[in-house]
Scaffold this active site. Structure first.
Site, short mmCIF file in Angstrom:
data_model
loop_
_atom_site.label_atom_id
_atom_site.label_comp_id
_atom_site.label_asym_id
_atom_site.label_seq_id
_atom_site.Cartn_x
_atom_site.Cartn_y
_atom_site.Cartn_z
CE LYS A 266 -3.30 2.53 2.98
NZ LYS A 266 -4.22 2.46 4.15
CE LYS A 278 -6.67 8.47 8.20
NZ LYS A 278 -7.34 7.34 8.86
CG ASP A 348 -10.00 7.24 6.75
OD1 ASP A 348 -8.91 7.21 6.12
OD2 ASP A 348 -10.07 7.38 7.97
NE ARG A 352 -10.95 -1.34 3.48
CZ ARG A 352 -11.54 -1.61 4.63
NH1 ARG A 352 -12.71 -2.24 4.64
NH2 ARG A 352 -10.99 -1.26 5.77
N1 BES Z 1 -4.40 4.36 6.94
C1 BES Z 1 -5.53 4.01 7.71
C2 BES Z 1 -5.24 2.95 8.76
C3 BES Z 1 -4.29 3.33 9.88
C4 BES Z 1 -4.80 3.79 11.08
C5 BES Z 1 -2.93 3.14 9.76
C6 BES Z 1 -3.94 4.12 12.11
C7 BES Z 1 -2.08 3.47 10.79
C8 BES Z 1 -2.58 3.95 11.98
C9 BES Z 1 -6.66 3.47 6.83
O1 BES Z 1 -6.70 3.97 5.53
C10 BES Z 1 -7.95 3.82 7.48
O2 BES Z 1 -8.20 4.98 7.65
N2 BES Z 1 -8.73 2.82 7.85
C11 BES Z 1 -9.97 3.02 8.50
C12 BES Z 1 -10.94 2.01 7.97
C13 BES Z 1 -12.37 2.24 8.39
C14 BES Z 1 -12.89 3.52 7.78
C15 BES Z 1 -13.19 1.08 7.95
C16 BES Z 1 -9.76 2.83 10.01
O3 BES Z 1 -8.95 1.99 10.40
O4 BES Z 1 -10.36 3.57 10.78
ZN ZN Z 2 -7.77 5.79 5.35
ZN ZN Z 3 -4.84 4.58 4.74
#
Ligand code: BES
Ligand code: ZN
Ligand code: ZN
Length: 497
Positions: A266, A278, A348, A352
């Site tokens: 990724k 965020k 966010d 994926r």
């Molecule tokens: N890049 C983030 C995941 C992440 C979170 C990496 C904290 C490192 C530290 C990812 O793209 C994301 O935001 N995922 C969301 C998914 C949710 C919206 C289903 C998450 O984990 O909140």
């Molecule tokens: Zn994200």
């Molecule tokens: Zn991310």
């Protein structure tokens, strides 16, 4: 390939004994052999709070020399991991010394009495070398080192009579640590500097220097290849997307041979969340959202120097996730390269989307196995904390291989399930899939989402590195910032495939 990264790392070599000119000396001490420490009784050591347990450190300094005693646990079960950490703890204290020595003779004597002593000695010297190199890593691009820190120091690892033979153990360690350092450099670079264009350019340049074939897909090529998920995430950005493909073909192998392994990473160079923005605090650190791609690229770059005999191909999609006027809206639907339609309900959950496309491309290579690395879910950090990665797979044998490679390399992974009955959590009323599942178990539904893009019959593993990709405190061989997590496990796995 250059052995070391662009960052500062010490120089290392082997010697029979610690050189007289060394002004600082590291001495690993076993908890059951405290009485072997010269000049101090075990009672005196214990009074100083030093028991020889792993991570114990005692510094003894006089006018001319500093001794650093480093606990490594019991001599009955010599663990390379403790030595890697001890070497890193030592080298951090040696940054004002031009000449340093690390005395490994006692530990090697103990090992040589064991059955597979020669092999274990080699891996111990390898682990110590990695610890010295990785512990001395600093990201100096934007901040000069403090006064008094020397810019080049050499650590001699004293290994006794077998110095010549054991010197060879340092060669792969230098390549491995060089690759980890390169991954850290990329991860530590700010998102405004390491744009997708710049990321692909730097990575391709290093890959070519290392002897790989590099192909950069630009926005036109990405559109032509119908990588809908990558285009969807990129819509909100003024920065163009990229997809870097790297190919390692061992000497003498035909270029049409199918790869043994494909790697996918990724490469979100900054994750604002997109329109599903965020919160303030969660956005900090999101320059690191390309750590999976960095680890994959750095791994690829080390394959030629390590003389790997398998063909390996990597795909790393690169874009930032921004909120521009053209950004994808929650509710939008895109079509992926494999024809599946995806309803994006949370922008966010973007990793994926881009990984799905890379997994389709990887599947088209018909490899024996695909492994992807991604800072994919916050839920994985909730479950396993900051030091352990989540491992999901459609194949138990592949899980075992990855677990044992991780163990040998000192990285920690934990096997998580892909529960069949959770798949319906991704059902959409109006598309083939939606990009988020129910509130709980987000790491697993993310894994199940990715599985939709892996072709039938290919072994596949997904490693969620959201926790260990970075660290906020010095921890063993890792300093604050990017850790290069995954590089060592992947190199160990590929070398022994
Ligand atoms: N890049 C983030 C995941 C992440 C979170 C990496 C904290 C490192 C530290 C990812 O793209 C994301 O935001 N995922 C969301 C998914 C949710 C919206 C289903 C998450 O984990 O909140
Ligand atoms: Zn994200
Ligand atoms: Zn991310």
């Amino acid at each position: 390939m250059a052995d070391l990264g662009t960052n500062g790392m010490v120089a290392i070599k082997t010697g029979k004994v610690v050189p007289k000119s060394a002004t600082i000396i590291g001495e690993p001490v076993f908890s059951d052999l405290l009485d072997r420490v010269e000049g101090l009784s075990s009672e005196a050591l214990q009074r100083h709070g030093f028991n020889g347990s792993a991570d114990d450190v005692l510094v003894l300094a006089d006018e001319t020399q500093t001794r650093v005693l480093l606990g490594v646990g019991s001599s009955d079960s010599i663990d390379p991991r403790s030595f890697r950490r001890a070497a890193a703890a030592f080298v951090r204290r040696a940054d004002r010394h031009v000449k340093a020595g690390f005395d490994l003779q006692g530990a090697l004597e103990v090992l040589e009495r064991s059955e597979d002593g020669a092999e274990r000695s080699t891996s111990l010297v390898g682990a110590v070398s990695e610890g010295l190199l990785l512990g001395s890593y600093t990201f100096t691009t934007y901040k000069k080192p403090a006064k008094g820190v020397v810019d080049s120091s050499t650590v001699t690892v004293a290994v006794g009579e077998r110095a010549g033979k054991l010197a060879k153990a340092m060669t792969p360690a230098r390549s491995i640590a060089g690759a980890v350092g390169f991954a850290r450099d990329l991860v530590n670079e700010p998102g405004g500097t390491l744009t997708p264009t710049e990321f692909a350019k730097r990575a391709a340049a290093r890959a070519k220097e290392s002897g790989l074939q590099a192909q950069i897909m630009d926005e036109k090529a990405i559109a032509k290849a119908r990588l809908g998920g990558l285009l969807a995430v990129n819509q909100g950005s003024t920065e163009a997307p990229r997809l870097l493909k790297l190919t390692y073909t061992p000497d003498g192998m035909g270029s049409s041979t199918k790869p043994t392994l494909c790697l996918v990473g990724k490469g979100i160079t900054f994750d604002s969340g997109g329109l599903s923005l965020k919160p303030v605090d969660s956005m900090i650190g999101m320059k690191n959202d390309m750590a999976g791609a960095a680890a994959v690229i750095a791994t690829m770059c080390a394959l030629p120097a390590l003389g790997v005999t398998h063909k390996v191909v990597s795909f790393t999609p690169m874009t930032d996730n921004m909120t521009g006027g053209a950004a994808q809206r929650p509710g939008d639907i895109y079509t992926a390269r494999n024809g599946k339609t995806v309803e994006v309900l949370n922008t966010d959950a973007e990793g994926r989307l881009v990984l799905g496309e890379a997994l389709v491309l990887a599947s088209e290579q018909k490899p024996a196995a695909i492994i992807d690395l991604a800072t994919l879910t916050g839920a994985c950090v909730v479950a396993l904390g900051e030091k352990i990665a989540g491992l999901m797979s459609n194949d138990d044998a592949l899980v075992e291989r990855i677990e044992s490679a991780a163990r040998a390399s000192g990285e920690r992974v934990w096997h998580l399930p892909l529960p069949e009955d959770y798949r319906k959590g991704l059902d959409s009323k109006i598309a083939d899939l939606k990009n988020i599942g129910p509130r709980w178990g987000g790491t697993l539904t993310a894994g199940l989402f990715l599985r939709e893009f892996v072709a039938e019959g290919i072994q596949w593993a997904h490693i969620d590195i959201a926790g260990p990709a970075t660290t906020s405190e010095v921890d063993g061989e890792n300093g604050v910032g990017g850790t290069g997590f995954g590089v060592r496990t992947l190199l160990e796995l590929i070398s022994n495939w």
